[in-house]
Design a protein around this motif. Structure first.
Motif, PDB file in Angstrom:
ATOM      1  N   SER A  21     -49.922 -34.219 -32.892  1.00  0.00           N
ATOM      2  CA  SER A  21     -48.795 -34.603 -33.146  1.00  0.00           C
ATOM      3  C   SER A  21     -48.587 -36.154 -33.755  1.00  0.00           C
ATOM      4  N   ALA A  22     -47.558 -36.388 -34.528  1.00  0.00           N
ATOM      5  CA  ALA A  22     -47.502 -37.417 -34.977  1.00  0.00           C
ATOM      6  C   ALA A  22     -47.393 -38.859 -34.108  1.00  0.00           C
ATOM      7  N   GLN A  23     -47.818 -39.969 -34.432  1.00  0.00           N
ATOM      8  CA  GLN A  23     -47.737 -40.935 -33.240  1.00  0.00           C
ATOM      9  C   GLN A  23     -47.139 -42.216 -33.966  1.00  0.00           C
ATOM     10  N   GLY A  24     -46.283 -42.896 -33.005  1.00  0.00           N
ATOM     11  CA  GLY A  24     -45.651 -44.053 -33.381  1.00  0.00           C
ATOM     12  C   GLY A  24     -46.509 -45.211 -33.082  1.00  0.00           C
ATOM     13  N   LEU A  25     -46.026 -46.413 -33.738  1.00  0.00           N
ATOM     14  CA  LEU A  25     -46.764 -47.498 -33.629  1.00  0.00           C
ATOM     15  C   LEU A  25     -47.067 -47.987 -31.926  1.00  0.00           C
ATOM     16  N   SER A  26     -45.885 -47.568 -31.383  1.00  0.00           N
ATOM     17  CA  SER A  26     -46.020 -47.874 -29.650  1.00  0.00           C
ATOM     18  C   SER A  26     -46.828 -47.037 -29.023  1.00  0.00           C
ATOM     19  N   ASP A  27     -46.906 -46.036 -29.404  1.00  0.00           N
ATOM     20  CA  ASP A  27     -48.020 -45.059 -29.027  1.00  0.00           C
ATOM     21  C   ASP A  27     -49.509 -45.374 -29.012  1.00  0.00           C
ATOM     22  N   ALA A  83     -52.326 -46.636 -26.302  1.00  0.00           N
ATOM     23  CA  ALA A  83     -53.555 -46.301 -26.268  1.00  0.00           C
ATOM     24  C   ALA A  83     -54.712 -47.111 -26.515  1.00  0.00           C
ATOM     25  N   PHE A  84     -54.319 -48.477 -27.387  1.00  0.00           N
ATOM     26  CA  PHE A  84     -55.429 -49.385 -27.513  1.00  0.00           C
ATOM     27  C   PHE A  84     -54.631 -50.769 -27.018  1.00  0.00           C
ATOM     28  N   THR A  85     -54.837 -50.873 -25.659  1.00  0.00           N
ATOM     29  CA  THR A  85     -54.072 -51.941 -25.127  1.00  0.00           C
ATOM     30  C   THR A  85     -55.129 -53.228 -25.368  1.00  0.00           C
ATOM     31  N   LYS A  86     -56.341 -53.019 -25.578  1.00  0.00           N
ATOM     32  CA  LYS A  86     -57.145 -54.187 -25.892  1.00  0.00           C
ATOM     33  C   LYS A  86     -57.135 -54.943 -27.293  1.00  0.00           C
ATOM     34  N   ALA A  87     -56.399 -53.944 -28.329  1.00  0.00           N
ATOM     35  CA  ALA A  87     -56.206 -54.479 -29.580  1.00  0.00           C
ATOM     36  C   ALA A  87     -54.846 -54.977 -29.583  1.00  0.00           C
ATOM     37  N   ASP A  88     -54.624 -56.025 -30.612  1.00  0.00           N
ATOM     38  CA  ASP A  88     -53.191 -56.423 -30.739  1.00  0.00           C
ATOM     39  C   ASP A  88     -52.489 -55.217 -31.553  1.00  0.00           C
ATOM     40  N   ARG A  89     -51.197 -55.592 -31.274  1.00  0.00           N
ATOM     41  CA  ARG A  89     -50.133 -54.503 -32.395  1.00  0.00           C
ATOM     42  C   ARG A  89     -50.296 -54.810 -33.655  1.00  0.00           C
ATOM     43  N   THR A  90     -50.332 -56.299 -34.197  1.00  0.00           N
ATOM     44  CA  THR A  90     -50.566 -56.470 -35.524  1.00  0.00           C
ATOM     45  C   THR A  90     -51.747 -55.740 -36.202  1.00  0.00           C
ATOM     46  N   THR A  91     -52.754 -55.481 -35.415  1.00  0.00           N
ATOM     47  CA  THR A  91     -53.909 -54.985 -36.199  1.00  0.00           C
ATOM     48  C   THR A  91     -53.630 -53.361 -36.060  1.00  0.00           C
ATOM     49  N   VAL A  92     -53.244 -52.775 -35.232  1.00  0.00           N
ATOM     50  CA  VAL A  92     -52.609 -51.434 -35.302  1.00  0.00           C
ATOM     51  C   VAL A  92     -51.785 -51.481 -36.397  1.00  0.00           C
ATOM     52  N   TYR A  93     -50.761 -52.225 -36.470  1.00  0.00           N
ATOM     53  CA  TYR A  93     -49.798 -52.175 -37.699  1.00  0.00           C
ATOM     54  C   TYR A  93     -50.272 -52.264 -38.718  1.00  0.00           C
ATOM     55  N   ARG A  94     -51.357 -53.206 -39.266  1.00  0.00           N
ATOM     56  CA  ARG A  94     -51.721 -53.389 -40.238  1.00  0.00           C
ATOM     57  C   ARG A  94     -52.845 -52.146 -40.707  1.00  0.00           C
ATOM     58  N   THR A  95     -53.357 -51.681 -39.516  1.00  0.00           N
ATOM     59  CA  THR A  95     -54.492 -50.479 -39.780  1.00  0.00           C
ATOM     60  C   THR A  95     -53.437 -49.353 -40.429  1.00  0.00           C
TER      61      THR A  95
END
Lengths: 138, 138
Positions: free
Chosen positions: A31-37, A41-53
């Motif tokens: 299923s499609a994943q949202g940014l918050s999902d 799942a990656f609490t170690k990483a920063d939101r921004t990193t996931v966002y920019r990825t």
DNA sequence: ATTAAAATGCACTTCTGTTGCACGGCTTTT
DNA sequence: AAAAGCCGTGCAACAGAAGTGCATTTTAAT
């Protein structure tokens, strides 16, 4: 994991550890994943990193953005042959009102729509809402 | 103005001055309006009032919400005969990439979609993006 | 090993939608 | 007409998500 690395490289993306993990995670989901999902799942990483990825993936045609009407943008991996980076793949999306998941129905293309005179279509987005196959089999 | 008053009353809405003005404003527009659009048009009134007015209108089937993919919710008056309060009117919406307006193509219903086994459709949203008739005639 | 470029993390901002609470007017009841 | 209560309105504050600027770390190239 080696496959993911070469997949990313083929798309012109430097395969960092983070990117490969995110790619792997999304590949395992149906299923499609949202940014918050992804954030969860990656609490170690920063939101921004996931966002920019995700933004990078989107630019390079690895994922496509889905607006399923829930108010949060979702992302899903593009199909192997899709040329999302050049032309949008006009498949439809299904949002389940029960489990709240959004999935791509890549086999189902959006039918051609006849528009009134003067209107020029460039893109289309079709989201069907209801009950998905998993939730309807009870 | 008297017509608006009775229209609202028929829908079970108490016709206050504010509500009639907002209804009038929306009736004069041929495109869907966002909360901020109305906010700008009625600087004397509070955002919350406009917001709640729209919610009331929506509940009573006077307007319907449109998610055109721009990230902001739009609202448009329902067509005279529509039973939005009971069953969604599945017409499609067009968003112009040039003038950024979103309009209802009420004559164009969303075609029936064949879903995979187990999937049950309850609702659908189709937004076509491109160039509208006003913008294409230059 | 050095350097340049790209990726990551932190903090902060903005925008939209939403809710709680208090005030005030209008309606209804007595 | 007076009292009671409902409903609309306005103010303030909050919440969630998306996006940006800058400093720091990591990666790749020489």
């Amino acid at each position: 994991m080696k496959e993911i690395e070469s997949t990313l490289q083929n798309k012109g993306i430097r395969p960092t550890a983070m990117r490969m993990l995110i790619y792997k995670f999304m590949a395992e989901k149906n299923s499609a994943q949202g940014l918050s999902d992804l954030e969860l799942a990656f609490t170690k990483a920063d939101r921004t990193t996931v966002y920019r990825t995700l933004k990078t993936f989107e630019e390079k045609g690895v994922v496509h953005q889905i607006d399923d009407g829930t108010g949060v943008l979702k992302y899903a991996l593009c199909e192997p042959g899709c040329r999302c980076d050049i032309e949008r793949d006009l498949h439809l999306h299904f949002h389940c009102n029960a489990c709240d998941k959004t999935i791509c129905l890549t086999e189902h293309k959006i039918p051609h729509i006849n528009l009134p005179d003067g209107f020029i279509a460039e893109d289309a987005n079709l989201v069907v809402k209801g009950i998905c196959d998993s939730c309807s089999t009870y």
